[in-house]
Design a protein around this motif. Sequence first.
Motif, PDB file in Angstrom:
ATOM      1  N   MET A   1       0.752  -1.265   0.056  1.00 36.84           N
ATOM      2  CA  MET A   1       0.074  -0.017  -0.050  1.00 36.84           C
ATOM      3  C   MET A   1       0.866   1.227  -0.021  1.00 36.84           C
ATOM      4  N   THR A   2       0.587   2.186  -1.038  1.00 37.82           N
ATOM      5  CA  THR A   2       1.583   3.381  -0.745  1.00 37.82           C
ATOM      6  C   THR A   2       0.359   4.521  -0.388  1.00 37.82           C
ATOM      7  N   VAL A   3       0.846   5.326   0.733  1.00 37.51           N
ATOM      8  CA  VAL A   3       0.478   6.404   1.179  1.00 37.51           C
ATOM      9  C   VAL A   3       0.957   7.731   0.723  1.00 37.51           C
ATOM     10  N   THR A   4       0.507   8.694   0.118  1.00 36.78           N
ATOM     11  CA  THR A   4       1.045   9.584  -0.531  1.00 36.78           C
ATOM     12  C   THR A   4       0.792  11.016   0.063  1.00 36.78           C
ATOM     13  N   ILE A   5       1.885  11.616   0.734  1.00 40.75           N
ATOM     14  CA  ILE A   5       1.617  12.885   1.342  1.00 40.75           C
ATOM     15  C   ILE A   5       2.122  14.318   0.412  1.00 40.75           C
ATOM     16  N   GLY A  31       6.013  -2.662  12.676  1.00 44.49           N
ATOM     17  CA  GLY A  31       6.445  -3.683  11.976  1.00 44.49           C
ATOM     18  C   GLY A  31       5.838  -3.622  10.351  1.00 44.49           C
ATOM     19  N   LEU A  32       5.409  -2.496   9.871  1.00 43.22           N
ATOM     20  CA  LEU A  32       4.586  -2.661   8.690  1.00 43.22           C
ATOM     21  C   LEU A  32       5.745  -2.094   7.563  1.00 43.22           C
ATOM     22  N   ASP A  33       6.893  -1.981   7.601  1.00 43.03           N
ATOM     23  CA  ASP A  33       7.747  -1.361   6.497  1.00 43.03           C
ATOM     24  C   ASP A  33       7.425  -1.880   5.142  1.00 43.03           C
ATOM     25  N   SER A  34       7.333  -3.370   5.135  1.00 46.98           N
ATOM     26  CA  SER A  34       7.334  -3.983   4.096  1.00 46.98           C
ATOM     27  C   SER A  34       5.791  -3.922   3.455  1.00 46.98           C
ATOM     28  N   GLN A  35       5.037  -3.140   4.128  1.00 51.56           N
ATOM     29  CA  GLN A  35       3.611  -3.365   3.662  1.00 51.56           C
ATOM     30  C   GLN A  35       3.044  -1.757   3.362  1.00 51.56           C
ATOM     31  N   VAL A  36       3.637  -0.767   3.963  1.00 53.40           N
ATOM     32  CA  VAL A  36       2.916   0.550   3.789  1.00 53.40           C
ATOM     33  C   VAL A  36       4.573   1.092   3.315  1.00 53.40           C
ATOM     34  N   GLN A  37       4.379   1.828   1.939  1.00 52.60           N
ATOM     35  CA  GLN A  37       5.305   2.707   1.532  1.00 52.60           C
ATOM     36  C   GLN A  37       4.868   4.232   1.531  1.00 52.60           C
ATOM     37  N   LEU A  38       5.702   5.295   1.940  1.00 52.22           N
ATOM     38  CA  LEU A  38       5.359   6.410   1.790  1.00 52.22           C
ATOM     39  C   LEU A  38       5.907   7.182   0.722  1.00 52.22           C
ATOM     40  N   SER A  39       5.093   8.211   0.157  1.00 45.73           N
ATOM     41  CA  SER A  39       5.462   8.761  -0.961  1.00 45.73           C
ATOM     42  C   SER A  39       5.112  10.072  -0.746  1.00 45.73           C
ATOM     43  N   GLY A  40       5.708  11.193  -1.704  1.00 44.04           N
ATOM     44  CA  GLY A  40       5.428  12.443  -1.702  1.00 44.04           C
ATOM     45  C   GLY A  40       4.775  12.912  -2.892  1.00 44.04           C
ATOM     46  N   ILE A  55      -4.324   7.528  -0.391  1.00 42.34           N
ATOM     47  CA  ILE A  55      -4.097   6.226   0.003  1.00 42.34           C
ATOM     48  C   ILE A  55      -4.403   5.628  -1.536  1.00 42.34           C
ATOM     49  N   GLU A  56      -3.274   4.860  -1.895  1.00 39.67           N
ATOM     50  CA  GLU A  56      -3.337   4.311  -3.351  1.00 39.67           C
ATOM     51  C   GLU A  56      -4.524   3.419  -3.535  1.00 39.67           C
ATOM     52  N   GLY A  57      -5.253   3.323  -4.596  1.00 40.20           N
ATOM     53  CA  GLY A  57      -6.363   2.770  -4.738  1.00 40.20           C
ATOM     54  C   GLY A  57      -7.825   3.388  -4.249  1.00 40.20           C
ATOM     55  N   ASP A  58      -7.475   4.742  -3.688  1.00 42.07           N
ATOM     56  CA  ASP A  58      -8.774   5.170  -3.123  1.00 42.07           C
ATOM     57  C   ASP A  58      -8.841   6.756  -3.524  1.00 42.07           C
ATOM     58  N   ASP A  59      -9.723   7.306  -3.869  1.00 38.20           N
ATOM     59  CA  ASP A  59      -9.908   8.505  -4.584  1.00 38.20           C
ATOM     60  C   ASP A  59     -10.131   9.637  -3.470  1.00 38.20           C
ATOM     61  N   GLN A  60     -10.417   9.276  -2.522  1.00 38.23           N
ATOM     62  CA  GLN A  60     -10.505  10.186  -1.214  1.00 38.23           C
ATOM     63  C   GLN A  60      -9.267  10.955  -0.821  1.00 38.23           C
ATOM     64  N   LEU A  78      -4.324   1.020   9.554  1.00 33.67           N
ATOM     65  CA  LEU A  78      -4.405  -0.417  10.047  1.00 33.67           C
ATOM     66  C   LEU A  78      -5.532  -1.387   9.666  1.00 33.67           C
ATOM     67  N   PRO A  79      -6.897  -0.645   9.492  1.00 32.62           N
ATOM     68  CA  PRO A  79      -7.897  -1.259   9.026  1.00 32.62           C
ATOM     69  C   PRO A  79      -7.871  -2.087   7.517  1.00 32.62           C
ATOM     70  N   ARG A  80      -7.026  -1.430   6.694  1.00 31.90           N
ATOM     71  CA  ARG A  80      -7.057  -1.805   5.307  1.00 31.90           C
ATOM     72  C   ARG A  80      -5.963  -3.179   5.307  1.00 31.90           C
ATOM     73  N   LEU A  81      -4.988  -2.784   6.232  1.00 30.07           N
ATOM     74  CA  LEU A  81      -4.058  -3.869   6.015  1.00 30.07           C
ATOM     75  C   LEU A  81      -4.769  -5.227   6.567  1.00 30.07           C
ATOM     76  N   ALA A  82      -5.427  -4.947   7.858  1.00 32.39           N
ATOM     77  CA  ALA A  82      -6.128  -6.180   8.375  1.00 32.39           C
ATOM     78  C   ALA A  82      -7.166  -6.905   7.306  1.00 32.39           C
ATOM     79  N   GLY A  83      -7.891  -6.023   6.702  1.00 37.58           N
ATOM     80  CA  GLY A  83      -8.911  -6.558   5.537  1.00 37.58           C
ATOM     81  C   GLY A  83      -8.327  -7.128   4.464  1.00 37.58           C
TER      82      GLY A  83
END
Length: 83
Positions: A1-5, A31-40, A55-60, A78-83
Motif C-alpha cells: 500500500m502506498t500512502v502519498t503525502i 512492523g509494517l515497513d514492507s507493507q506500507v510505503q510513503l511517497s510524496g 491512499i493508493e486505490g482510493d480517490d478520497q 491499519l484496518p486496510r491491512l487487516a482486511g
Amino acid sequence: MTVTICIGSSCHLKGSRDVVARLQSLISENGLDSQVQLSGSFCNGRCDQGVVVTIEGDDQIYSVLPETTEMFFQNEILPRLAG
Ligand code: FES
C-alpha cells in the motif's frame, strides 16, 4: 500500500514533514515497513484541505495534521491491512 503525502508549500507549512515523520515511526513501530510505503506529491490544488494525504486505490482526500496523524493511521491504514 502506498500512502502519498503532499509536500507542496502550503501543506509543508501545515506540517507535512511532521506528518511523514510520524507516519514513518508508526509504520516501523508496527512492523509494517514492507507493507506500507510513503511517497510524496506536489501540490494538487487542495491546499485548503492540507495536509493532503491519499491512499493508493482510493480517490478520497484525507486531511491530516501532525496531531491527527496517529488517528489517521489507526482509522485508515491499519484496518486496510487487516482486511
Ligand atoms: S500544497 Fe498540498 S495541496 Fe497544495
